[in-house]
Design an enzyme around this catalytic site. Structure first.
Site, PDB file in Angstrom:
ATOM      1  N   ASP A   1      36.469  35.596  42.784  1.00 60.23           N
ATOM      2  CA  ASP A   1      35.331  36.479  43.041  1.00 60.23           C
ATOM      3  C   ASP A   1      34.455  36.571  41.787  1.00 60.23           C
ATOM      4  O   ASP A   1      34.809  36.028  40.731  1.00 60.23           O
ATOM      5  CB  ASP A   1      35.869  37.859  43.462  1.00 60.23           C
ATOM      6  CG  ASP A   1      34.963  38.522  44.475  1.00 60.23           C
ATOM      7  OD1 ASP A   1      33.747  38.251  44.462  1.00 60.23           O
ATOM      8  OD2 ASP A   1      35.472  39.331  45.280  1.00 60.23           O
TER       9      ASP A   1
ATOM     10  N   ASP B   1      29.950  40.080  52.526  1.00 62.45           N
ATOM     11  CA  ASP B   1      31.320  40.293  52.980  1.00 62.45           C
ATOM     12  C   ASP B   1      31.268  40.696  54.443  1.00 62.45           C
ATOM     13  O   ASP B   1      30.473  41.564  54.820  1.00 62.45           O
ATOM     14  CB  ASP B   1      31.964  41.468  52.223  1.00 62.45           C
ATOM     15  CG  ASP B   1      32.389  41.094  50.821  1.00 62.45           C
ATOM     16  OD1 ASP B   1      32.058  39.991  50.367  1.00 62.45           O
ATOM     17  OD2 ASP B   1      33.046  41.936  50.178  1.00 62.45           O
TER      18      ASP B   1
END
Ligand SMILES: *[C@@H]1O[C@H](CO)[C@@H](O)[C@H](O)[C@H]1NC(C)=O
Ligand SMILES: *[C@@H]1O[C@H](CO)[C@@H](O)[C@H](O)[C@H]1NC(C)=O
Ligand SMILES: *[C@@H]1O[C@H](CO)[C@@H](O)[C@H](O)[C@H]1NC(C)=O
Length: 409
Positions: free
Chosen positions: A158, A219
């Site tokens: 990430d 997301d």
């Protein structure tokens, strides 16, 4: 001589180069903890649902014994919140000792013993997105070695708490350190998402050379609107993004939310269909202990998986919208009787029952042979499509996915 159809399509499809680690030749398939279990670290209150050794062993058992592995779902991936709050006294990453009392290598061995592969999460910044120790600049090499020692097969990296200007260098360097370990590790990069959100230019042709897959946009959440927003984003940016899909390098629209709370059965088919057309990684995130059979059936749909895993590696494209119906086409590798096979997805944005007639010319397919259109989700709906004739079908629902296979002579 077969067609027009291919000519149109090949204008859109470029052959993307890819990271040369021999992995993710087709889109990776697996399971990840995030959507269902998030950052639940409270094992006292939620012993069966916290991010822990026990949870992943249980999912490994189910994936290997209940048909998921056989269908192709092989990566079992631990998302954020597996770490201890601090590195150890040698400055090494370590799992939370209470929740992972056997350590990561032991869990990896267990997962491998089930025929599965083991994935893990980190972030290339000062902290992970949930605030645990990140892979900081000075630890890139050390952490790559740690992951290889733990025998991981996949890492999702990430981009929280990092300087966007450094992404290109830090992700490249970390990839080199992974490569130097000699352990084949699928490399999933989230940084395009952060750059897209900041409206900064993303050099996808560069990323295809350093990452096996990459997140492009938001997301996903457990909601139909979140899923549709992501699909719309890909259709709006398709010329810029979708052609980078190919062997070993994939756009990642994020997890399959199928089997959780929000999607109906039909909406779940819609996600499976779009993820198949986009050649997206198929990473489930439902509770496999309690998933309802109708959702499991969608996740295990062989035709949808075959479209997703097709060896040409192209992403489908939105070819046309007619009367509120989006028509997506994806060419497939299989040639039958010298004619190509392909998949067509119809997405009806009118959301009312309808009879819809489509000329295959409309989707760039000039059919000079007879085909059978196989309905991927409703087997009784298969239709014969004759040369030069229009393909007519009635909508009983918002989405239909067909596989077009040439008939024998
Ligand atoms: C990360 O930490 C370093 C050292 O404390 C600091 O200099 C840097 O600004 C931090 N980076 C970000 C993006 O927070
Ligand atoms: C490392 O990179 C080289 C050159 O790109 C490649 O041939 C090799 O397979 C890679 N090894 C691993 C373990 O990723
Ligand atoms: C097929 O449909 C197109 C447009 O929808 C129409 O122009 C054409 O005449 C139709 N062809 C046949 C054979 O019905």
């Amino acid at each position: 001589m077969f067609t027009f159809y291919l000519i149109i399509l090949y204008i859109l499809f470029v052959v993307a180069s890819s990271l040369d680690n021999g992995l993710a030749i087709t889109p990776p398939m697996g399971w990840i903890s995030w959507l269902k279990f998030g950052c639940n670290t409270d094992c006292e209150a939620y012993p069966d649902n916290c991010i822990s050794d026990k949870l992943f062993r249980k999912m490994a058992d189910i994936m290997s014994s209940e048909g998921y592995l056989d269908a192709g779902y092989q990566y079992l991936i631990i998302d954020d919140c597996w770490m201890a709050e601090y590195r150890d006294n040698k400055d090494q990453l370590q799992p939370d000792p209470k929740r992972f009392p056997n350590g990561m290598k032991d869990l990896a061995d267990y997962i491998h013993s089930k025929g599965l592969k083991f994935g893990i999460y980190e972030a290339i910044g000062n902290y992970t997105c949930s605030g645990y120790p990140g892979i900081t600049l000075e630890n890139l090499e050390k952490d790559a070695k740690t992951f290889a020692e733990w025998d991981i097969d996949y890492i999702k990296v990430d981009g929280c708490y990092a300087n966007k200007k450094n992404y290109k260098k830090t992700y490249t360097d970390f990839g080199k350190f992974l490569n130097n370990t000699g352990k084949p590790i699928v490399y999933s990069c989230s940084y395009p998402y952060y750059l897209e959100k900041a409206e900064q230019r993303v050099d996808y042709s560069y990323i295809t050379n350093i990452c096996n897959l990459w997140r492009n946009w938001n997301d996903i959440e457990d909601s139909y609107s979140s899923m549709i927003n992501i699909i719309n984003w890909y259709s709006m940016h398709q010329e810029r993004i979708l052609s980078y899909s190919g062997f070993g390098s994939w756009n990642d629209p994020d997890m399959l939310i199928i089997g959780n709370d929000d999607l109906s059965v039909k909406q779940s088919q819609t996600q499976m269909a779009f993820w198949a057309m986009l050649s997206a990684p198929l990473i489930m995130s439902a509770d496999l202990r309690t998933i309802r059979p109708e959702f499991k059936e969608i996740l295990l749909n062989e035709d949808a998986i075959a479209i997703n895993q097709d060896m040409l590696g192209y992403s489908g494209f939105l070819m046309k919208s007619i009367l509120g119906v989006d028509i997506w086409v994806k060419p497939l590798a299989v040639i039958v009787n010298d004619f190509p096979t392909f998949a067509v997805l119809f997405y009806n944005k009118n959301f009312i029952g309808n009879v819809f007639t489509v000329s295959l010319l409309d989707v760039g397919a000039y059919i000079i042979h007879s085909y059978t259109a196989y309905d991927v989700f409703e087997k009784s709906n298969n239709q014969l499509v004759l040369p030069n004739e229009n393909f007519t079908f009635s909508f009983t629902s918002e989405m239909m996915l067909y596989k077009f296979i040439p008939n024998g002579d």
